[in-house]
Design a protein around this motif. Sequence first.
Motif, short mmCIF file in Angstrom:
data_model
loop_
_atom_site.label_atom_id
_atom_site.label_comp_id
_atom_site.label_asym_id
_atom_site.label_seq_id
_atom_site.Cartn_x
_atom_site.Cartn_y
_atom_site.Cartn_z
N GLU A 71 0.73 -1.27 -0.48
CA GLU A 71 -0.08 -0.25 0.08
C GLU A 71 0.49 1.07 -0.38
O GLU A 71 0.56 2.09 -0.51
CB GLU A 71 -0.69 -0.27 1.39
CG GLU A 71 -1.90 -1.44 1.15
CD GLU A 71 -2.82 -1.19 2.15
OE1 GLU A 71 -4.11 -1.33 2.40
OE2 GLU A 71 -2.66 -0.65 3.30
N ASP A 74 3.94 3.27 -3.59
CA ASP A 74 3.77 4.48 -3.56
C ASP A 74 4.12 5.65 -3.29
O ASP A 74 4.18 6.79 -3.74
CB ASP A 74 2.17 5.14 -4.78
CG ASP A 74 1.77 5.97 -5.11
OD1 ASP A 74 2.51 6.12 -6.11
OD2 ASP A 74 1.00 6.71 -5.52
N TRP A 80 8.09 2.99 -12.03
CA TRP A 80 7.44 1.39 -12.02
C TRP A 80 7.65 0.64 -12.93
O TRP A 80 6.87 0.19 -13.37
CB TRP A 80 6.04 2.01 -11.75
CG TRP A 80 6.40 2.03 -9.55
CD1 TRP A 80 6.44 3.66 -9.14
CD2 TRP A 80 6.97 1.24 -8.82
NE1 TRP A 80 7.05 4.11 -7.96
CE2 TRP A 80 6.96 2.29 -7.94
CE3 TRP A 80 7.06 0.45 -8.53
CZ2 TRP A 80 7.53 1.51 -6.68
CZ3 TRP A 80 7.66 -0.21 -7.50
CH2 TRP A 80 7.57 0.56 -6.23
N PRO A 111 -2.03 1.81 -7.46
CA PRO A 111 -0.97 3.36 -7.58
C PRO A 111 -0.10 2.81 -9.29
O PRO A 111 0.02 3.49 -10.35
CB PRO A 111 -0.99 3.54 -7.04
CG PRO A 111 -2.13 3.58 -5.49
CD PRO A 111 -1.97 2.21 -5.86
N LEU A 112 0.71 1.97 -8.72
CA LEU A 112 2.17 1.61 -9.28
C LEU A 112 1.72 0.90 -11.00
O LEU A 112 2.61 1.11 -11.41
CB LEU A 112 2.76 0.83 -8.08
CG LEU A 112 3.10 1.10 -6.94
CD1 LEU A 112 4.42 2.22 -7.10
CD2 LEU A 112 2.73 1.49 -6.29
N ALA A 114 -0.96 1.91 -12.79
CA ALA A 114 -1.69 2.50 -13.34
C ALA A 114 -0.20 3.70 -13.65
O ALA A 114 -0.23 4.01 -15.00
CB ALA A 114 -2.15 3.37 -12.28
N LYS A 115 1.61 3.60 -13.12
CA LYS A 115 2.17 3.86 -13.71
C LYS A 115 3.20 3.19 -14.20
O LYS A 115 4.07 3.39 -14.84
CB LYS A 115 2.92 4.31 -12.40
CG LYS A 115 2.21 4.99 -11.63
CD LYS A 115 3.62 6.11 -10.25
CE LYS A 115 2.82 7.08 -9.70
NZ LYS A 115 3.50 7.40 -8.54
#
Length: 257
Positions: A71, A74, A80, A111-112, A114-115
């Motif tokens: 978690e 990010d 990433w 979030p990672l 997504a990156k």
Amino acid sequence: MTEDILQSRWNRVYKLESPTGHVNVRVYDDAEGALFVMLRLVEDALTTAISERGRALWIGAGGGTPKPVYEQLDTLNLPWDKVTLSQVDERFVPVDDAASNTKMMAEAAAPLIAKGMVFETLIRDITDPVVCAEKAEALLRSFNGGEAPMFDLTLLGMGPDRHYASIFPGHPINAMVYDTESLVLPVEPATGGVEPKLPRITLSVKALNRSRRIVLYITGFEKEKALEAAVADPNPDRSPIGAFLAQCPAPVDIVVG
């Protein structure tokens, strides 16, 4: 650099004597300090891999202990899109099942992803555990042109019963997991109400040994005492994690929060 990270927040450090030598254990008496150090260790391993080889490949455990690590990834400033994350083991359930660690890891690391980070579950087929293990092995080998990959970081956990990955005390898999040439194995559920209660998929010891660095992350007094007992008695049938640590060729950092 790694030693500086480990020293940054610890409250105490000690050696566990074992029949094969000793194991260093670093204890952080607050969860925040342990999590801080875990994130620095991940950052150091992945940054080194990207700097030296252009990409980073790591594998992680499921369960509640490492969830805060995923978690908080990010908060790390890394490229990433050069990182691939897979798993140490997984329950043989659909990836949207409440018991799925794939679900937990994907949501925690969203979030990672997504990156550009690639997250690959070991669940490649939900019809049969043997077929799933074969397809998961093919996935791992695809990371290295068909050969067994070398992981830049392996994040392991341990249960109070001294299991790691999906290698449990008293389970028949202990008779083969150290000698098999397979990288991924199906694990049948145990009988008598003990774990594992669900079928599972696990990496073998051969696969886990192919790690440049291993971090064993546990929390709580109960698990710390179980670790001490396991190191003192590295019998694979009674203490799977003790047997693994006794034979592991890779450097292992043990962090207790």
